[in-house]
Scaffold this motif. Sequence first.
Motif, PDB file in Angstrom:
ATOM      1  N   HIS A 284       0.817  -1.216   0.000  1.00 30.38           N
ATOM      2  CA  HIS A 284       0.000   0.000   0.000  1.00 30.38           C
ATOM      3  C   HIS A 284       0.854   1.270   0.000  1.00 30.38           C
ATOM      4  O   HIS A 284       0.333   2.367   0.136  1.00 30.38           O
ATOM      5  CB  HIS A 284      -0.927   0.013   1.223  1.00 30.38           C
ATOM      6  CG  HIS A 284      -1.945  -1.078   1.207  1.00 30.38           C
ATOM      7  ND1 HIS A 284      -1.709  -2.328   1.745  1.00 30.38           N
ATOM      8  CD2 HIS A 284      -3.210  -1.128   0.688  1.00 30.38           C
ATOM      9  CE1 HIS A 284      -2.778  -3.090   1.574  1.00 30.38           C
ATOM     10  NE2 HIS A 284      -3.705  -2.390   0.936  1.00 30.38           N
ATOM     11  N   ASN A 285       2.138   1.108  -0.139  1.00 30.24           N
ATOM     12  CA  ASN A 285       3.049   2.249  -0.145  1.00 30.24           C
ATOM     13  C   ASN A 285       3.791   2.243  -1.474  1.00 30.24           C
ATOM     14  O   ASN A 285       4.557   1.321  -1.759  1.00 30.24           O
ATOM     15  CB  ASN A 285       4.032   2.129   1.036  1.00 30.24           C
ATOM     16  CG  ASN A 285       4.948   3.352   1.145  1.00 30.24           C
ATOM     17  OD1 ASN A 285       5.571   3.754   0.171  1.00 30.24           O
ATOM     18  ND2 ASN A 285       5.019   3.906   2.337  1.00 30.24           N
ATOM     19  N   GLY A 286       3.550   3.245  -2.287  1.00 23.84           N
ATOM     20  CA  GLY A 286       4.134   3.279  -3.625  1.00 23.84           C
ATOM     21  C   GLY A 286       5.643   3.183  -3.622  1.00 23.84           C
ATOM     22  O   GLY A 286       6.239   2.394  -4.359  1.00 23.84           O
ATOM     23  N   ARG A 287       6.304   3.980  -2.762  1.00 18.98           N
ATOM     24  CA  ARG A 287       7.777   3.970  -2.742  1.00 18.98           C
ATOM     25  C   ARG A 287       8.295   2.623  -2.259  1.00 18.98           C
ATOM     26  O   ARG A 287       9.238   2.064  -2.837  1.00 18.98           O
ATOM     27  CB  ARG A 287       8.283   5.088  -1.834  1.00 18.98           C
ATOM     28  CG  ARG A 287       9.808   5.169  -1.769  1.00 18.98           C
ATOM     29  CD  ARG A 287      10.265   6.349  -0.942  1.00 18.98           C
ATOM     30  NE  ARG A 287      11.709   6.386  -0.842  1.00 18.98           N
ATOM     31  CZ  ARG A 287      12.423   5.681   0.048  1.00 18.98           C
ATOM     32  NH1 ARG A 287      11.780   4.918   0.938  1.00 18.98           N
ATOM     33  NH2 ARG A 287      13.751   5.754   0.062  1.00 18.98           N
ATOM     34  N   ALA A 288       7.705   2.089  -1.167  1.00 15.78           N
ATOM     35  CA  ALA A 288       8.155   0.802  -0.647  1.00 15.78           C
ATOM     36  C   ALA A 288       7.908  -0.307  -1.669  1.00 15.78           C
ATOM     37  O   ALA A 288       8.723  -1.227  -1.818  1.00 15.78           O
ATOM     38  CB  ALA A 288       7.434   0.485   0.663  1.00 15.78           C
ATOM     39  N   GLY A 289       6.779  -0.218  -2.397  1.00 15.55           N
ATOM     40  CA  GLY A 289       6.505  -1.217  -3.427  1.00 15.55           C
ATOM     41  C   GLY A 289       7.540  -1.194  -4.525  1.00 15.55           C
ATOM     42  O   GLY A 289       7.973  -2.248  -5.010  1.00 15.55           O
ATOM     43  N   ARG A 290       7.974   0.034  -4.920  1.00 17.11           N
ATOM     44  CA  ARG A 290       9.007   0.133  -5.954  1.00 17.11           C
ATOM     45  C   ARG A 290      10.341  -0.409  -5.447  1.00 17.11           C
ATOM     46  O   ARG A 290      11.101  -1.023  -6.199  1.00 17.11           O
ATOM     47  CB  ARG A 290       9.156   1.598  -6.396  1.00 17.11           C
ATOM     48  CG  ARG A 290       7.962   2.117  -7.214  1.00 17.11           C
ATOM     49  CD  ARG A 290       8.268   3.460  -7.849  1.00 17.11           C
ATOM     50  NE  ARG A 290       8.493   4.503  -6.863  1.00 17.11           N
ATOM     51  CZ  ARG A 290       7.517   5.238  -6.318  1.00 17.11           C
ATOM     52  NH1 ARG A 290       6.254   5.023  -6.673  1.00 17.11           N
ATOM     53  NH2 ARG A 290       7.798   6.184  -5.440  1.00 17.11           N
TER      54      ARG A 290
END
Length: 533
Positions: A284-290
């Motif tokens: 649910h976290n864009g930066r962490a997902g990347r």
Amino acid sequence: MMDRKKKRLLSPLLERTLDALKGQRSMQTLENYHSSINKVKEFVGDGWEHLTVEDITRGWTDRFTTWLESHHGDKPQTVDFYLRTFRAVYGHALALSSEGTDGKPFSGHHTGGSFPAKRALRKEEVQRLLSPSLRQTLPENQREALDVLLFIFYARGMVFKDVYGLTHRMVTDRHIRYLRSKTGVPIDVEVVPELEEIMKRYHREDSPFVFPFLHEARIYCIEAADGDKNRVESLVRDIIDRGAWPSDDHQRLRDIGFVHETADSYRRTDSRDFIVGELERTLHNGRAGRLLEAYHDFHRSREKDTGNRVLTAIQTGQGVLLFDDTGRGLERAESYLQYNADNFFSPIHRNTDKLGVYYFSTDNARLVEKARECGSMFTPDDRCRFIPARAEFLRADILRGCKPAVECDMSPDLARYREMLKTFKLMENETPFNIGILDRLCRTGNLDEMPENRNFRHFCSFSSLHSQMNHSFLSSQADTLLGSSMRQAVSDTARRILQNEYDVRGYELLTPDTRRRREKKPEKTGKRTNIGR
């Protein structure tokens, strides 16, 4: 009136029985007899040397059975195995003895094995497994398990071990051609459309295996209660049975690695809740997902980057085996070293003067691929045991110009064996230990080399000679003809055991038939490849 009947010690009688059965029973049967005797030794403890034939009563077997059930409560077949094999060798011992025994100590104990009910699937059950609606309701890992099951079904009952090691190179001209792992017999299976669909579903360019997910490292998380950490297996079973933990719950090892590398050290724990929570937050976290995707891309690219891979090469007289620098690769390298230690005195090392371990980086894609394929030479279970018949040894030419990082003398000697264990921090095995002691006795004839502990299984074979040589009269005759004769008797006894009970280099019995067989049929411990010519 006092019973004047002389009691008979069981231990030496069983030793004579096993010696008498050599040549009459297969090696596997004799090994089973040894296993059952060792289990009785464990049960009796310090009283083993004093146990008599007359002690084996119905009451004794009742206690032995109860003890076996307490140690193997969830494995009735194991209890049956030890009871059945000990009853058999005990019966042979009584037949060899000049006297019988009173009563029937094993009467009332079931030793006929258990036969499970027929396990064929009904037509309705097979149709349900084939139903697309079932697949839609299953989580990922259960869909994978279902596909493996259906693959086995369509592949005419291929055993799981062969499914695990199946590679795309074995699939040609719409046929799967492989060697059965258990028998070495070639098998040819036609690829029907259902098989083709399953194989296409899991095909990956970066993996040689038909089912790559079987070779992925996954962690199944479970938390043991305080004070109950030695009962993890039963605890897992209990939690799953109660429905408190889903049996399909798992996390990929690489995801767990990402969590541990990126989470704050003051918050990081090894609990399942923490790991799952961090991964959910990542989704649910864009930066962490990347970052997670970049983490996976990095490791995938590293797998394909052959120029920066460090390979481990282990060289023996049989050739060279390669292992990659993954966790599984290093585990297999250690397992292969343990295999060589366990077979230190075996004729497979007749051409091995030294065992060498090399580390080198290479951009040779074929060598990197060979290192990755080493997994097919080991069992897929947690023990990761080396399978000699599957080994594909490379020529020593690939190591030309390289110096070994570690080298071990493989001379068949107990001291060299122990040096190897110390060098690589390996486990001592009972068989090479016993062979090493017997080899020393054969070379020196000196019974001072014989340890007086349970690890040396042939103590009883030398007990009479030991008593004679320690006699007050004989002990002072060491340098006389009599002393020399006694030492020769020790040496001859050790040589007889080595030649008849073990397969030891330097002690082979070369009969004309054996010589013809060896000249006609090469040893089945894998094959050499042309790589390195």
